[in-house]
Design a protein around this motif. Sequence first.
Motif, PDB file in Angstrom:
ATOM      1  N   ARG A   1      -5.987  11.199  -1.121  1.00  0.00           N
ATOM      2  CA  ARG A   1      -6.584   9.836  -1.910  1.00  0.00           C
ATOM      3  C   ARG A   1      -6.854  10.238  -3.223  1.00  0.00           C
ATOM      4  NH1 ARG A   1      -7.910   5.345   0.743  1.00  0.00           N
ATOM      5  NH2 ARG A   1      -8.412   5.417   3.054  1.00  0.00           N
TER       6      ARG A   1
ATOM      7  N   ALA B   1       1.590   5.208   0.820  1.00  0.00           N
ATOM      8  CA  ALA B   1       1.201   6.386   1.829  1.00  0.00           C
ATOM      9  C   ALA B   1       2.150   7.699   1.439  1.00  0.00           C
ATOM     10  CB  ALA B   1       1.306   5.971   3.362  1.00  0.00           C
TER      11      ALA B   1
ATOM     12  N   THR C   1      -9.564   5.907   8.074  1.00  0.00           N
ATOM     13  CA  THR C   1      -8.436   5.310   9.064  1.00  0.00           C
ATOM     14  C   THR C   1      -7.039   5.459   8.096  1.00  0.00           C
ATOM     15  OG1 THR C   1      -8.905   3.253   8.104  1.00  0.00           O
ATOM     16  CG2 THR C   1      -9.708   3.696  10.198  1.00  0.00           C
ATOM     17  N   GLY C   2      -7.378   5.828   6.712  1.00  0.00           N
ATOM     18  CA  GLY C   2      -6.050   6.196   6.025  1.00  0.00           C
ATOM     19  C   GLY C   2      -5.486   7.420   6.421  1.00  0.00           C
TER      20      GLY C   2
ATOM     21  N   GLU D   1      -2.835   5.822  -0.378  1.00  0.00           N
ATOM     22  CA  GLU D   1      -4.047   5.083   0.430  1.00  0.00           C
ATOM     23  C   GLU D   1      -3.962   5.543   1.945  1.00  0.00           C
ATOM     24  OE1 GLU D   1      -4.378   0.726  -1.013  1.00  0.00           O
ATOM     25  OE2 GLU D   1      -2.185   1.337  -1.629  1.00  0.00           O
ATOM     26  N   GLY D   2      -2.757   6.095   2.135  1.00  0.00           N
ATOM     27  CA  GLY D   2      -2.613   6.445   3.393  1.00  0.00           C
ATOM     28  C   GLY D   2      -1.904   7.615   3.797  1.00  0.00           C
TER      29      GLY D   2
ATOM     30  N   SER E   1      -3.078   6.445   9.043  1.00  0.00           N
ATOM     31  CA  SER E   1      -2.271   5.102   8.937  1.00  0.00           C
ATOM     32  C   SER E   1      -1.108   4.921   9.918  1.00  0.00           C
ATOM     33  CB  SER E   1      -2.046   4.599   7.662  1.00  0.00           C
ATOM     34  OG  SER E   1      -1.017   5.840   7.008  1.00  0.00           O
TER      35      SER E   1
ATOM     36  N   GLN F   1       1.008   9.323   6.711  1.00  0.00           N
ATOM     37  CA  GLN F   1       1.816   9.074   7.974  1.00  0.00           C
ATOM     38  C   GLN F   1       2.028  10.478   8.491  1.00  0.00           C
ATOM     39  OE1 GLN F   1       4.981   6.008   7.778  1.00  0.00           O
ATOM     40  NE2 GLN F   1       3.518   4.555   6.905  1.00  0.00           N
TER      41      GLN F   1
ATOM     42  N   CYS G   1       5.909   4.387   2.201  1.00  0.00           N
ATOM     43  CA  CYS G   1       5.199   5.789   2.487  1.00  0.00           C
ATOM     44  C   CYS G   1       6.330   6.789   1.878  1.00  0.00           C
ATOM     45  CB  CYS G   1       5.339   6.142   3.904  1.00  0.00           C
ATOM     46  SG  CYS G   1       4.836   7.821   4.227  1.00  0.00           S
TER      47      CYS G   1
ATOM     48  N   TRP H   1       3.050  -0.876   3.999  1.00  0.00           N
ATOM     49  CA  TRP H   1       3.286   0.375   3.575  1.00  0.00           C
ATOM     50  C   TRP H   1       4.254   0.886   3.020  1.00  0.00           C
ATOM     51  CZ3 TRP H   1      -1.248   3.074   2.965  1.00  0.00           C
ATOM     52  CH2 TRP H   1      -2.200   2.694   3.848  1.00  0.00           C
TER      53      TRP H   1
ATOM     54  N   SER I   1      -5.225   4.470  14.412  1.00  0.00           N
ATOM     55  CA  SER I   1      -4.032   4.476  13.800  1.00  0.00           C
ATOM     56  C   SER I   1      -3.064   3.152  13.963  1.00  0.00           C
ATOM     57  CB  SER I   1      -2.854   5.649  14.330  1.00  0.00           C
ATOM     58  OG  SER I   1      -1.714   5.591  13.431  1.00  0.00           O
TER      59      SER I   1
ATOM     60  N   ARG J   1       1.037  -1.051  -0.133  1.00  0.00           N
ATOM     61  CA  ARG J   1      -0.018   0.214  -0.031  1.00  0.00           C
ATOM     62  C   ARG J   1       0.803   1.146  -0.081  1.00  0.00           C
ATOM     63  NH1 ARG J   1      -3.384  -0.990   5.388  1.00  0.00           N
ATOM     64  NH2 ARG J   1      -1.129  -1.797   6.062  1.00  0.00           N
TER      65      ARG J   1
END
Length: 257
Positions: free
Chosen positions: A23, A4, A55-56, A28-29, A59, A31, A223, A221, A87, A2
């Motif tokens: 998004r 982020a 919730t994304g 998708e997320g 994350s 941090q 990120c 993730w 989280s 995923r």
Amino acid sequence: MRIALSKPTYNDEDRRELFARFRAAGHEGLQLKARQYEEYLERPAAFVAEFGDDTGLTSALISNDSLDEAGVERLRALVRFAAAVRSERIVYCNKRSRENVTDADIAESARILSRVGKEAADQGVAISLHHHYDQPVMHRPDFDVFFDAVVDGAVGLTVDTGHLLKCGITDIPRLIADFGSVIDNYHIKDFDGERWRLLGEGTLDFAPILEAIRRTGYTGWLCADEESKADLVPAIEVSAAWLRAAVSPQPTTEGRG
């Protein structure tokens, strides 16, 4: 895997734009940096009321703090907040300078974080160490000392590609192979020897790094830890496009010839 984004913001307008756009750009997320959540630490319901219950959005929460008694209590408060806003993990930077730090100091920090990590796991939150330039886990041997002292797997590892290079660790695929069993998060960051850069604009060769990540079977993730001087909107969009290409299925030569 995923994808982020983590990107600093310095006012409420930019924070809201980041929250609104991540998004749509394909992430998708998020941090979150401390400045993006810390005013709500004692008011998690207010955070959800203000920004929604996606919730994304939360994350992971990034914290840069000390491990003295007061700092540990702040970390416990952050665990409570993380659980309340659903989280997945706290990405923890130990802000003590690497200067004069001994192996015993590093091992003790691992034991302290392990105790909080066990408490956090009971609340559905993971603790992940973010190694960092001029912080206790900085040089390659520091990783061994720290994770040899972690108790019962209570602390994971966030690998930051840019900080590894800045710290002089150039064989990043080897480190990924060595610590694949504890890596639970990646900060994908580019560096040109002097500055953080947008992904693809620095000097890091990401192809062997991404291959090493795939070889470990990692599914969590990736990120983009975007700390270049790029403006917010281009940074969001460039990071998403780069990461989408990075996680896309790789071409195969099977059946050819």
